[in-house]
Design a protein around this motif. Structure first.
Motif, PDB file in Angstrom:
ATOM      1  N   ALA A 256      57.316  -7.614  49.570  1.00 46.23           N
ATOM      2  CA  ALA A 256      57.752  -6.455  48.790  1.00 46.23           C
ATOM      3  C   ALA A 256      59.268  -6.429  48.593  1.00 46.23           C
ATOM      4  CB  ALA A 256      57.295  -5.162  49.467  1.00 46.23           C
ATOM      5  N   LEU A 257      60.006  -7.266  49.346  1.00 50.77           N
ATOM      6  CA  LEU A 257      61.464  -7.222  49.247  1.00 50.77           C
ATOM      7  C   LEU A 257      61.939  -8.050  48.055  1.00 50.77           C
ATOM      8  CD1 LEU A 257      62.447  -7.748  52.991  1.00 50.77           C
ATOM      9  CD2 LEU A 257      62.297  -5.592  51.748  1.00 50.77           C
ATOM     10  N   PRO A 258      62.742  -7.460  47.157  1.00 45.96           N
ATOM     11  CA  PRO A 258      63.327  -8.265  46.079  1.00 45.96           C
ATOM     12  C   PRO A 258      64.353  -9.224  46.687  1.00 45.96           C
ATOM     13  CG  PRO A 258      63.757  -5.901  45.763  1.00 45.96           C
ATOM     14  CD  PRO A 258      63.202  -6.074  47.145  1.00 45.96           C
ATOM     15  N   ASN A 259      64.220 -10.544  46.366  1.00 46.22           N
ATOM     16  CA  ASN A 259      65.109 -11.502  47.043  1.00 46.22           C
ATOM     17  C   ASN A 259      66.578 -11.249  46.731  1.00 46.22           C
ATOM     18  OD1 ASN A 259      64.949 -12.351  44.444  1.00 46.22           O
ATOM     19  ND2 ASN A 259      64.216 -14.420  44.901  1.00 46.22           N
ATOM     20  N   PHE A 260      66.880 -10.740  45.514  1.00 46.72           N
ATOM     21  CA  PHE A 260      68.304 -10.525  45.214  1.00 46.72           C
ATOM     22  C   PHE A 260      68.870  -9.383  46.037  1.00 46.72           C
ATOM     23  CE2 PHE A 260      67.255  -6.992  42.397  1.00 46.72           C
ATOM     24  CZ  PHE A 260      65.992  -7.347  41.939  1.00 46.72           C
ATOM     25  N   TRP A 261      68.023  -8.413  46.374  1.00 47.47           N
ATOM     26  CA  TRP A 261      68.515  -7.313  47.210  1.00 47.47           C
ATOM     27  C   TRP A 261      68.730  -7.792  48.646  1.00 47.47           C
ATOM     28  CZ3 TRP A 261      65.887  -3.970  50.958  1.00 47.47           C
ATOM     29  CH2 TRP A 261      66.698  -2.904  51.366  1.00 47.47           C
ATOM     30  N   VAL A 262      67.804  -8.622  49.162  1.00 43.25           N
ATOM     31  CA  VAL A 262      68.008  -9.204  50.490  1.00 43.25           C
ATOM     32  C   VAL A 262      69.346  -9.933  50.513  1.00 43.25           C
ATOM     33  CG1 VAL A 262      67.143 -10.907  52.137  1.00 43.25           C
ATOM     34  CG2 VAL A 262      65.535  -9.439  50.917  1.00 43.25           C
ATOM     35  N   GLY A 263      69.617 -10.675  49.422  1.00 41.18           N
ATOM     36  CA  GLY A 263      70.897 -11.385  49.320  1.00 41.18           C
ATOM     37  C   GLY A 263      72.081 -10.431  49.393  1.00 41.18           C
ATOM     38  N   LEU A 264      72.008  -9.333  48.644  1.00 39.82           N
ATOM     39  CA  LEU A 264      73.105  -8.368  48.639  1.00 39.82           C
ATOM     40  C   LEU A 264      73.309  -7.773  50.030  1.00 39.82           C
ATOM     41  CD1 LEU A 264      72.490  -6.430  45.286  1.00 39.82           C
ATOM     42  CD2 LEU A 264      74.209  -8.155  45.776  1.00 39.82           C
TER      43      LEU A 264
ATOM     44  N   PRO B 254      72.414 -18.041  50.976  1.00 41.26           N
ATOM     45  CA  PRO B 254      71.313 -18.281  50.023  1.00 41.26           C
ATOM     46  C   PRO B 254      70.102 -18.937  50.689  1.00 41.26           C
ATOM     47  CG  PRO B 254      73.366 -19.257  49.225  1.00 41.26           C
ATOM     48  CD  PRO B 254      73.679 -18.607  50.511  1.00 41.26           C
ATOM     49  N   VAL B 255      70.341 -19.907  51.578  1.00 37.06           N
ATOM     50  CA  VAL B 255      69.213 -20.542  52.270  1.00 37.06           C
ATOM     51  C   VAL B 255      68.449 -19.490  53.065  1.00 37.06           C
ATOM     52  CG1 VAL B 255      68.628 -22.052  54.202  1.00 37.06           C
ATOM     53  CG2 VAL B 255      70.113 -22.886  52.389  1.00 37.06           C
ATOM     54  N   LEU B 256      69.194 -18.615  53.724  1.00 35.52           N
ATOM     55  CA  LEU B 256      68.571 -17.562  54.536  1.00 35.52           C
ATOM     56  C   LEU B 256      67.682 -16.673  53.673  1.00 35.52           C
ATOM     57  CD1 LEU B 256      68.772 -16.981  57.515  1.00 35.52           C
ATOM     58  CD2 LEU B 256      70.528 -15.272  57.035  1.00 35.52           C
ATOM     59  N   VAL B 257      68.168 -16.311  52.478  1.00 38.39           N
ATOM     60  CA  VAL B 257      67.382 -15.440  51.588  1.00 38.39           C
ATOM     61  C   VAL B 257      66.063 -16.121  51.229  1.00 38.39           C
ATOM     62  CG1 VAL B 257      67.267 -14.396  49.306  1.00 38.39           C
ATOM     63  CG2 VAL B 257      69.374 -14.300  50.609  1.00 38.39           C
ATOM     64  N   ILE B 258      66.139 -17.401  50.834  1.00 37.15           N
ATOM     65  CA  ILE B 258      64.911 -18.096  50.435  1.00 37.15           C
ATOM     66  C   ILE B 258      63.966 -18.223  51.623  1.00 37.15           C
ATOM     67  CG2 ILE B 258      63.973 -20.214  49.456  1.00 37.15           C
ATOM     68  CD1 ILE B 258      66.559 -20.572  47.953  1.00 37.15           C
ATOM     69  N   VAL B 259      64.519 -18.553  52.795  1.00 38.57           N
ATOM     70  CA  VAL B 259      63.675 -18.691  53.992  1.00 38.57           C
ATOM     71  C   VAL B 259      62.969 -17.365  54.290  1.00 38.57           C
ATOM     72  CG1 VAL B 259      63.704 -19.049  56.480  1.00 38.57           C
ATOM     73  CG2 VAL B 259      64.965 -20.596  54.998  1.00 38.57           C
ATOM     74  N   ILE B 260      63.708 -16.258  54.211  1.00 40.41           N
ATOM     75  CA  ILE B 260      63.089 -14.951  54.485  1.00 40.41           C
ATOM     76  C   ILE B 260      61.928 -14.711  53.533  1.00 40.41           C
ATOM     77  CG2 ILE B 260      63.472 -12.442  54.342  1.00 40.41           C
ATOM     78  CD1 ILE B 260      66.269 -12.932  55.465  1.00 40.41           C
ATOM     79  N   GLY B 261      62.120 -15.103  52.258  1.00 36.65           N
ATOM     80  CA  GLY B 261      61.060 -14.900  51.282  1.00 36.65           C
ATOM     81  C   GLY B 261      59.809 -15.726  51.561  1.00 36.65           C
ATOM     82  N   GLN B 262      60.015 -16.979  52.025  1.00 28.50           N
ATOM     83  CA  GLN B 262      58.886 -17.902  52.192  1.00 28.50           C
ATOM     84  C   GLN B 262      58.204 -17.755  53.549  1.00 28.50           C
ATOM     85  OE1 GLN B 262      58.027 -20.106  49.922  1.00 28.50           O
ATOM     86  NE2 GLN B 262      59.787 -20.240  48.569  1.00 28.50           N
ATOM     87  N   LEU B 263      59.049 -17.529  54.557  1.00 23.91           N
ATOM     88  CA  LEU B 263      58.625 -17.678  55.949  1.00 23.91           C
ATOM     89  C   LEU B 263      57.367 -16.886  56.285  1.00 23.91           C
ATOM     90  CD1 LEU B 263      59.451 -19.010  58.542  1.00 23.91           C
ATOM     91  CD2 LEU B 263      60.843 -17.022  59.084  1.00 23.91           C
ATOM     92  N   ALA B 264      57.434 -15.569  56.066  1.00 23.10           N
ATOM     93  CA  ALA B 264      56.329 -14.712  56.492  1.00 23.10           C
ATOM     94  C   ALA B 264      55.051 -15.065  55.743  1.00 23.10           C
ATOM     95  CB  ALA B 264      56.705 -13.256  56.248  1.00 23.10           C
ATOM     96  N   LEU B 265      55.198 -15.362  54.441  1.00 21.54           N
ATOM     97  CA  LEU B 265      54.030 -15.676  53.627  1.00 21.54           C
ATOM     98  C   LEU B 265      53.347 -16.946  54.121  1.00 21.54           C
ATOM     99  CD1 LEU B 265      53.214 -14.204  50.865  1.00 21.54           C
ATOM    100  CD2 LEU B 265      53.717 -16.451  49.922  1.00 21.54           C
TER     101      LEU B 265
END
Lengths: 303, 308
Positions: free
Chosen positions: B143-151, B178-189
């Motif tokens: 549910a988290l928008p990746n650009f907001w996680v980045g911000l 940026p790597v952290l943002v992508i990892v957060i998006g992928q990891l849980a899924l």
């Protein structure tokens, strides 16, 4: 035999009494999933805010308070001010309108197209199926955001553009599911009976087949709304969504990025709202899946 | 198997053809004449316009224009940027692709390395706190928008803590957020997927057989279950290529990384359609090839798929 003494109608055995309708049983199964109820409550509140934003927003969303650029929260302005001194809370409330309009309308467009295409491809079969299936494959091959950015830029960004292009590009998943279900329904007795009774193909498809595939479609759609709200916010974040001064959460985050080093707090509230809204729709979707379509699990339809 | 490969390849070729027609058509939706767009406000005679039209082949029928364009694309000649005049589009894309590939490869390896053990562990310890945590994280994560996680990461690590640069690629530090943002998006899924896949396989007959032979539970999981549980992960990763590419666009914009995503967004904003066209076609062909490769790999490692 006298007619006066009619025997009282005997009560039917319990097994023959009217059972609760499909809908009320579905609701009961849905209500068993607590997070889904919480999500539904959140969406209802949001819906009220989105329909009557001028009643609930404390200030007009374009009103600029002089000398308050990026100012922190006060009692009258609990979420503070944005980079040009507008009340963030009011803009958040107005922003719910854009999110829900895009989320619901675009999903509606996608469902209508997807169900029609999927049902026709599955029922008619043959070369029609081949052509439509390749069309679906083609649409699925584009990275969705790339396609949307290009279309938004080409057609000129606006709220209407966003609704239309998202609706026109996200129907492929519905078509796939409906086609697969229709393929198996096509051979069932009630469909054969309708055909034998002389019903036209169009009548069979839309009166007999489509109602039977709506369960999975409703589940997919409810799970898809969240993803579409995320897409809308990404487009607005890139400046390709509803144009200023319209308040949209994604657009507010774009301002937040531009001023992240000077007014970092601007970027917090819109992101929280997007996340909560998407989460709420996803939870309702999970609940509906349990209630309507227990076969499916762990389907994620993001691209 | 050969029949399966042939059918999928043929379908793939048809889809690539349709993608190219779609992309070409989309660029022709642009309102206005490309020549006047190119010339801007300058004063030109009708003869000069005709000359340019002939030079760019715009006077010929549309299907010929398409064939010429497609021929150039196939030979890797993407033309020249209209905005950065003289720079071949191919060079711009190659430079940007290096950043995008580095970014996504690091993020991908990291997410896999963490998600797979985490998913297995959650499945083996079902209903434990850890399992519960993975499920909640997966639900919230999508549910988290990746650009907001980045911000938010910029606010935390650059504004408050001042550990990392907020944007740009001055040094390797620029890759961290940026790597952290992508990892957060992928990891849980991915972890959630690995969990449910492991759970499915734990209940299979072969797992029971292995247990009945007297194997310890640990050995059952490692030797028998995990190998089979990885199958769906392979496909999901392959089919998610389009999603990953979409994600990188926004992340690169947030952190101002000079990758494909940023090049794409900038080109869209500068109306540099040569570049836009090339990137759209390239990415979608990549997705088609990714899906094809996934189908092939899946057919190779799981013989059940071939018999259809």
């Amino acid at each position: 035999m006298s007619r006066e003494a009619a025997a009282p109608i005997p009560r039917l055995p319990a097994a023959y009494q009217a059972r609760p309708s499909e809908w009320s049983r579905g609701w009961r199964r849905f209500a068993r999933y607590r997070p889904g109820l919480v999500g539904l409550a959140f969406i209802l509140v949001l819906l009220v805010l989105a329909i009557f934003p001028d009643t609930f927003a404390p200030h007009p969303y374009t009103q600029i308070f002089r000398g308050m650029r990026g100012a922190p929260p006060t009692w009258g302005h609990p979420l503070g001010f944005d980079h040009i001194g507008r009340d963030v809370l009011s803009r958040i409330i107005w922003g719910s309108r854009v999110a829900l309009i895009v989320g619901l309308l675009a999903t509606g467009i996608a469902v209508v197209i997807g169900v029609a295409v999927g049902a026709i491809a599955g029922y008619v079969g043959g070369w029609v199926d081949s052509v439509l299936s390749r069309l679906v494959d083609t649409l699925m091959a584009y990275p969705l955001l790339v396609l949307l950015i290009t279309l938004a830029a080409v057609l000129g960004p606006s709220l209407v553009t966003v609704v239309v292009i998202i609706g026109l590009t996200t129907w492929a998943q519905y078509a796939r599911v409906v086609r697969a279900d229709v393929l198996s329904l096509r051979e069932r007795e009630f469909v054969l009976a309708a055909a034998a009774a002389g019903a036209s193909a169009a009548r069979i498809i839309f009166r007999h087949v489509v109602p039977n595939v709506m369960g999975p479609v409703i589940v997919l759609a409810s799970l898809g709304i969240g993803g579409i709200i995320l897409l809308e916010s990404a487009l607005s974040f890139l400046g390709l969504g509803a144009q200023p001064p319209t308040a949209s959460w994604g657009g507010m985050l774009a301002d937040g990025r531009a001023f992240i080093l000077t007014y970092p707090q601007i970027a917090i509230a819109p992101g929280v709202m997007i996340s909560l809204t998407v989460l709420a729709f996803n939870l309702v979707g999970d609940g509906l899946r349990d209630a309507l379509d227990p076969r499916q699990k762990d389907v994620t339809i993001n691209r | 198997m050969q029949r399966y490969v042939a059918t999928r390849l043929a379908q793939g070729v048809v889809v690539i053809f349709l993608v190219s027609v779609g992309t070409f058509g989309m660029m022709h939706l642009i309102p206005g004449d490309p020549v006047s767009l190119m010339l801007g406000e300058g004063r030109v005679t009708q003869e000069q316009i005709d000359l340019i039209r002939r030079k760019w082949g715009l006077d010929r029928p549309i299907h010929e224009q398409y064939l010429t364009w497609m021929g150039n694309m196939l030979r890797g000649e993407f033309g020249q940027s209209v905005v950065r005049s003289g720079v071949p589009v191919r060079t711009m894309i190659a430079e940007a692709a290096r950043v995008t590939i580095t970014l996504n490869l690091i993020a991908f390896v990291l997410s896999i390395a963490v998600a797979i053990p985490a998913g297995i562990f959650a499945a083996v310890r079902r209903y434990s706190t850890f399992d519960y945590l993975i499920m909640v994280a997966a639900t919230v994560g999508v549910a988290l928008p990746n650009f907001w996680v980045g911000l938010m990461l910029i606010v935390l690590f650059s504004v408050v803590l001042r550990w990392l640069p907020p944007y740009g690629l001055g040094s390797w530090h620029g890759y961290v957020l940026p790597v952290l943002v992508i990892v957060i998006g992928q990891l849980a899924l991915l972890a959630r997927l690995m969990r449910s896949s492991t759970l499915d396989n734990l209940g299979e007959d072969f797992a029971r057989t292995a247990r009945a032979k007297g194997l310890r539970e640990g050995a059952v999981v490692v030797r028998h279950v995990v190998r089979n549980a990885l199958l769906p992960i392979v496909t999901v990763i392959g089919y998610r290529l389009a999603f990953i590419l979409s994600g990188t666009i926004v992340v690169e914009t947030v952190f101002a990384l000079p990758g494909l995503g940023q090049l794409f967004v900038e080109s869209v904003n500068r109306v540099d359609y040569q570049v836009v066209q090339a990137i759209v076609l390239l990415l979608s062909v990549l997705v088609v090839l990714g899906n094809l490769a996934t189908d092939m790999v899946y057919g190779l490692i799981d013989p059940r798929i071939r018999i259809r």
